[in-house]
Motif scaffolding. Structure first.
Motif, PDB file in Angstrom:
ATOM      1  N   LEU A   1     -38.236  37.065  53.034  1.00  0.00           N
ATOM      2  CA  LEU A   1     -39.302  36.178  52.543  1.00  0.00           C
ATOM      3  C   LEU A   1     -38.943  35.524  51.200  1.00  0.00           C
ATOM      4  CD1 LEU A   1     -42.442  38.344  53.432  1.00  0.00           C
ATOM      5  CD2 LEU A   1     -41.607  36.328  54.648  1.00  0.00           C
TER       6      LEU A   1
ATOM      7  N   TRP B   1     -50.396  34.162  49.717  1.00  0.00           N
ATOM      8  CA  TRP B   1     -49.443  33.593  50.670  1.00  0.00           C
ATOM      9  C   TRP B   1     -49.680  34.174  52.070  1.00  0.00           C
ATOM     10  CZ3 TRP B   1     -45.625  35.729  53.763  1.00  0.00           C
ATOM     11  CH2 TRP B   1     -44.810  34.798  54.421  1.00  0.00           C
TER      12      TRP B   1
ATOM     13  N   LEU C   1     -41.316  30.028  58.860  1.00  0.00           N
ATOM     14  CA  LEU C   1     -42.422  30.876  59.339  1.00  0.00           C
ATOM     15  C   LEU C   1     -43.722  30.063  59.446  1.00  0.00           C
ATOM     16  CD1 LEU C   1     -41.869  34.250  57.427  1.00  0.00           C
ATOM     17  CD2 LEU C   1     -41.149  33.656  59.743  1.00  0.00           C
TER      18      LEU C   1
ATOM     19  N   ARG D   1     -36.939  29.786  54.467  1.00  0.00           N
ATOM     20  CA  ARG D   1     -37.348  30.759  55.492  1.00  0.00           C
ATOM     21  C   ARG D   1     -38.867  30.852  55.581  1.00  0.00           C
ATOM     22  NH1 ARG D   1     -32.452  33.566  53.855  1.00  0.00           N
ATOM     23  NH2 ARG D   1     -33.557  34.946  52.438  1.00  0.00           N
ATOM     24  N   ARG D   2     -39.553  30.742  54.430  1.00  0.00           N
ATOM     25  CA  ARG D   2     -41.025  30.769  54.476  1.00  0.00           C
ATOM     26  C   ARG D   2     -41.556  29.502  55.171  1.00  0.00           C
ATOM     27  NH1 ARG D   2     -40.314  32.495  49.195  1.00  0.00           N
ATOM     28  NH2 ARG D   2     -41.335  30.680  48.292  1.00  0.00           N
TER      29      ARG D   2
ATOM     30  N   LEU E   1     -45.435  40.969  59.094  1.00  0.00           N
ATOM     31  CA  LEU E   1     -46.174  40.564  57.893  1.00  0.00           C
ATOM     32  C   LEU E   1     -47.333  41.521  57.635  1.00  0.00           C
ATOM     33  CD1 LEU E   1     -46.172  36.696  58.289  1.00  0.00           C
ATOM     34  CD2 LEU E   1     -44.901  38.057  56.637  1.00  0.00           C
TER      35      LEU E   1
ATOM     36  N   SER F   1     -40.515  33.285  45.444  1.00  0.00           N
ATOM     37  CA  SER F   1     -39.216  33.786  45.908  1.00  0.00           C
ATOM     38  C   SER F   1     -38.732  34.922  45.014  1.00  0.00           C
ATOM     39  CB  SER F   1     -38.170  32.661  45.913  1.00  0.00           C
ATOM     40  OG  SER F   1     -38.503  31.681  46.873  1.00  0.00           O
TER      41      SER F   1
ATOM     42  N   PHE G   1     -40.766  38.078  45.834  1.00  0.00           N
ATOM     43  CA  PHE G   1     -40.310  38.717  47.075  1.00  0.00           C
ATOM     44  C   PHE G   1     -38.957  39.399  46.869  1.00  0.00           C
ATOM     45  CE2 PHE G   1     -43.223  35.838  49.666  1.00  0.00           C
ATOM     46  CZ  PHE G   1     -44.004  36.877  50.134  1.00  0.00           C
TER      47      PHE G   1
ATOM     48  N   TYR H   1     -51.408  33.846  57.381  1.00  0.00           N
ATOM     49  CA  TYR H   1     -50.833  34.562  58.524  1.00  0.00           C
ATOM     50  C   TYR H   1     -51.757  35.666  59.020  1.00  0.00           C
ATOM     51  CZ  TYR H   1     -46.765  31.980  57.156  1.00  0.00           C
ATOM     52  OH  TYR H   1     -45.915  30.947  56.851  1.00  0.00           O
TER      53      TYR H   1
END
Lengths: 116, 116
Positions: free
Chosen positions: B13, A83, B22, B18-19, B77, A7, A10, A87
């Motif tokens: 992010l 991370w 996702l 919130r992550r 992303l 966190s 980011f 995705y």
């Protein structure tokens, strides 16, 4: 990488000036005054950004009293990359489907061309 | 990807909830109440997080009045991944150097082993 560290990473990256500082440090270590040059910013303002980057583990500072060079710590960015890994397949799958669709369209176009 | 959009993406992010949302949406579209289930959070609190994700382009919401499913937009992303690209070679180079160093150490160990 712990959730809080990620966190912080980011949050540190959510600023164009801080990302520009990292881009500069990717070319090599630099002093605060050198980093301040391209920005219309005071040294204290740059120092504040550097503290955010340092807390996030994205940079480290040298110990020399006069010239404390900043260094990019690319491994913190590797944490972001790790991370993203889960995705990556999602957008790759979507691009694959788009490619299949486009090649089908092109095949259809070729068929029509031959019919003319 | 514009600098401000990328800043909004990184800011969105920078929060473990919130992550986690996702990560849930990576498995498939979901309603707000379904997304709220694993968290000890009120629907308004979850909705606030969803608004941040939506503004950052990381999710979109369906138009059905009753059930407005959330969908992950993986292409946002991909913007992060593209930004990381310039830095990837930095940690890869460092890992390469570490590998060279380790293989040199191993070669040295083998030499010592033969001498015994």
């Amino acid at each position: 990488m712990a959730a809080d560290r990620l966190s912080a990473t980011f949050a540190a990256l959510a600023d164009p000036t801080r990302r520009a500082i990292l881009a500069q440090l990717a070319l090599g270590d630099a002093s605060v005054s050198k980093l301040a040059e391209p920005f219309a910013m005071s040294l204290p303002a740059i120092s504040k950004h550097l503290k955010v980057l340092e807390r996030a583990g994205l940079i480290t500072r040298g110990r020399e009293a006069q010239w404390r060079p900043c260094r990019l710590e690319a491994k913190a960015l590797k944490g972001v990359d790790d991370w993203l890994e889960d995705y990556r397949r999602l957008w790759e799958e979507r691009f694959d489907r788009l490619e299949i669709y486009l090649s089908e369209l092109q095949a259809e176009e070729r068929k029509r061309g031959r019919r003319k």
